[in-house]
Scaffold this active site. Structure first.
Site, PDB file in Angstrom:
ATOM      1  N   LYS A  68       0.854  -1.189   0.000  1.00  0.00           N
ATOM      2  CA  LYS A  68       0.000   0.000   0.000  1.00  0.00           C
ATOM      3  C   LYS A  68       0.888   1.236   0.000  1.00  0.00           C
ATOM      4  O   LYS A  68       1.802   1.343   0.816  1.00  0.00           O
ATOM      5  CB  LYS A  68      -0.893   0.015   1.252  1.00  0.00           C
ATOM      6  CG  LYS A  68      -1.890   1.168   1.251  1.00  0.00           C
ATOM      7  CD  LYS A  68      -3.019   0.860   0.308  1.00  0.00           C
ATOM      8  CE  LYS A  68      -3.958   2.040   0.139  1.00  0.00           C
ATOM      9  NZ  LYS A  68      -3.383   3.130  -0.672  1.00  0.00           N
ATOM     10  N   LYS A  92       4.664   2.123   8.891  1.00  0.00           N
ATOM     11  CA  LYS A  92       3.460   2.899   9.163  1.00  0.00           C
ATOM     12  C   LYS A  92       2.231   1.993   9.212  1.00  0.00           C
ATOM     13  O   LYS A  92       1.403   2.099  10.127  1.00  0.00           O
ATOM     14  CB  LYS A  92       3.285   3.970   8.090  1.00  0.00           C
ATOM     15  CG  LYS A  92       2.181   4.971   8.370  1.00  0.00           C
ATOM     16  CD  LYS A  92       2.023   5.950   7.217  1.00  0.00           C
ATOM     17  CE  LYS A  92       3.292   6.702   6.914  1.00  0.00           C
ATOM     18  NZ  LYS A  92       3.115   7.686   5.826  1.00  0.00           N
ATOM     19  N   LYS A 104       5.397   2.065  -2.622  1.00  0.00           N
ATOM     20  CA  LYS A 104       5.402   3.463  -3.057  1.00  0.00           C
ATOM     21  C   LYS A 104       5.723   3.512  -4.534  1.00  0.00           C
ATOM     22  O   LYS A 104       6.336   2.594  -5.092  1.00  0.00           O
ATOM     23  CB  LYS A 104       6.438   4.282  -2.284  1.00  0.00           C
ATOM     24  CG  LYS A 104       6.058   5.744  -2.123  1.00  0.00           C
ATOM     25  CD  LYS A 104       4.945   5.932  -1.090  1.00  0.00           C
ATOM     26  CE  LYS A 104       4.631   7.390  -0.879  1.00  0.00           C
ATOM     27  NZ  LYS A 104       3.642   7.592   0.204  1.00  0.00           N
TER      28      LYS A 104
END
Length: 431
Positions: A68, A92, A104
């Site tokens: 993600k 995170k 990313k």
């Protein structure tokens, strides 16, 4: 972008590792990204010429679920930067206990130089290049620097064309009419606001007695400035890439936001005016804003804004990292010696990925929530993980950054060790 960005990001783990019971296997696994993709993206420009842009996508870890992470459009995008951001996303998502890994993506360009039609062709061609690398159960995209709901909609639509079926869950941050979630556009700022509200009372820092400076008056920075001003904080300075404005008695944030929204380029997506031109007050550079004598400093722009070179000049008591990686590891040491409290990006700006998770869940279930429901769930998530991270920091007498990595590492370690460790295979343990 410095080639050592990923090496610097990796240093964040050094202080946390000694506080966790994690296998050598798990640590070895976390040293490297699972997969990295570098693609060339040809785009036919409006004048008929052909330009080729460099694009990237990194899936750092997917132990806890599909990758993600956002997609950014910026001239400084590089594989080193994207890998670092994917690394941060891994921790995170674990910190917020989301069923995702870290990923990313990005394209190296100045998006303000492209027309709307060129941006659409670029965005769709990027998906053409990475379509086999992503998917609702593999790697899910989201907006980031200089990307927005419109661009996410183009990407989702192109992926659906390739797959010959509607696939809303491959991208989050989409327009509401294409399966987007209520509250997604403001999610990063709202999440940061909930963290600030949970933290500052612990220091008896009341809103009416608190001055704030925000570096980066883009979508996230503008919203967090507005939220804080509405809550009674004195927002005395804001800046964008062109410079900033300061007024000791506080700025009128709604008027600045309105001006930015009204004065857009003919291309219709990006603003052309600097905040320096929107209100009377003392103009200042971004460097000067960072060094202001304020209570709270919010870096909401790009990485490496507070470094070894300028950390000694920081006067703020509390720094909340709304941007990814705005404070380097070398600066962290200097700020700690000065008694400055730094609240880390993997906690403070996690509202964006949390509501992206909510959007993904809504896409998969077909049941959509109201704005009030989204914000309530977001507040509960942010406050819960803030409390747990704070408790770890107090119990172990470590910084909030180290505590956040400890919390995330424990969750990642459990997931990685569940697949088997050296001790399991060597000792023949059976569970």
């Amino acid at each position: 972008m410095s080639e050592s960005l990923f090496a610097d990001a990796s240093k964040r783990l050094a202080n946390a590792i000694k506080y966790v019971s994690i296998s050598e296997d798990a640590l070895e696994h976390l040293k490297y990204p699972k997969a990295s993709l570098n693609v060339s993206i040809p785009v036919r420009m409006d004048d008929g010429s052909l330009r080729v842009f460099q694009g990237y996508r990194v899936r750092y870890d997917d132990t806890r679920g599909p990758g993600k992470g956002g997609v950014r459009y910026h001239p400084n995008v590089s594989m080193d930067e994207v890998q670092s951001l994917a690394f941060w996303m891994t921790f995170k998502c674990a910190l917020l206990n989301l069923p995702f890994g870290g990923a990313k993506g990005g394209i190296a360009l100045n998006p303000k130089e492209l027309s709307r039609q060129e941006l659409e062709r670029l965005s769709r061609n990027y998906i053409e290049a990475i379509a086999d690398f992503i998917g609702p159960d593999v790697d899910i995209l989201a907006p980031d620097v200089y990307t927005n709901a419109t661009i996410m909609g183009w990407m989702m639509d192109q992926y659906s064309i390739i797959k010959r079926q509607i696939c809303p869950a491959v991208v989050t941050g989409k327009p509401l009419t294409m399966g987007g979630s209520q509250g997604r556009e403001s999610a990063t700022a709202m999440g940061a606001y909930y963290v600030i509200k949970a933290i500052l009372p612990r220091f008896e820092q009341l809103p009416e007695n608190t001055t704030v400076a925000v570096q980066g008056f883009g979508n996230v920075g503008a919203i967090i400035a507005d939220l804080l001003q509405q809550a009674g904080y004195q927002v005395v300075a804001v800046s964008d890439s062109q410079g900033g404005v300061y007024h000791e008695k506080g700025l009128d944030i709604p008027s600045i936001r309105q001006h930015k929204q009204e004065h857009k380029t003919l291309k219709g997506i990006y603003c052309q005016d600097s905040v320096c031109d929107t209100i009377s007050g003392e103009t200042l550079t971004n460097a000067e804003l960072l060094a202001l004598d304020v209570d709270v400093l919010i870096p909401a722009a790009l990485e490496n804004q507070i470094t070894e070179a300028n950390a000694a000049e920081i006067k703020a008591k509390y720094i909340f990292e709304v941007a990814n990686g705005p404070v380097t590891s070398a600066a962290d040491k200097i700020l700690a010696e000065k008694g400055t409290y730094v609240f880390p990006d993997i906690l403070v700006n996690a509202g964006g990925v949390t509501v992206s998770y909510f959007e993904w869940v809504q896409n998969r279930s077909g049941l959509y929530w109201t704005l009030a429901e989204v914000n309530q769930r977001l507040q509960e998530k942010m406050e819960t993980e803030t409390r747990e991270t704070w408790a770890i920091a107090q119990d172990l007498a470590v910084s909030m950054r180290t505590a956040a990595y400890i919390h995330a590492l424990n969750r990642l370690g459990e997931a990685l060790d569940a697949k088997g460790t050296r001790d399991y295979y060597v000792n023949g343990l059976v569970h």
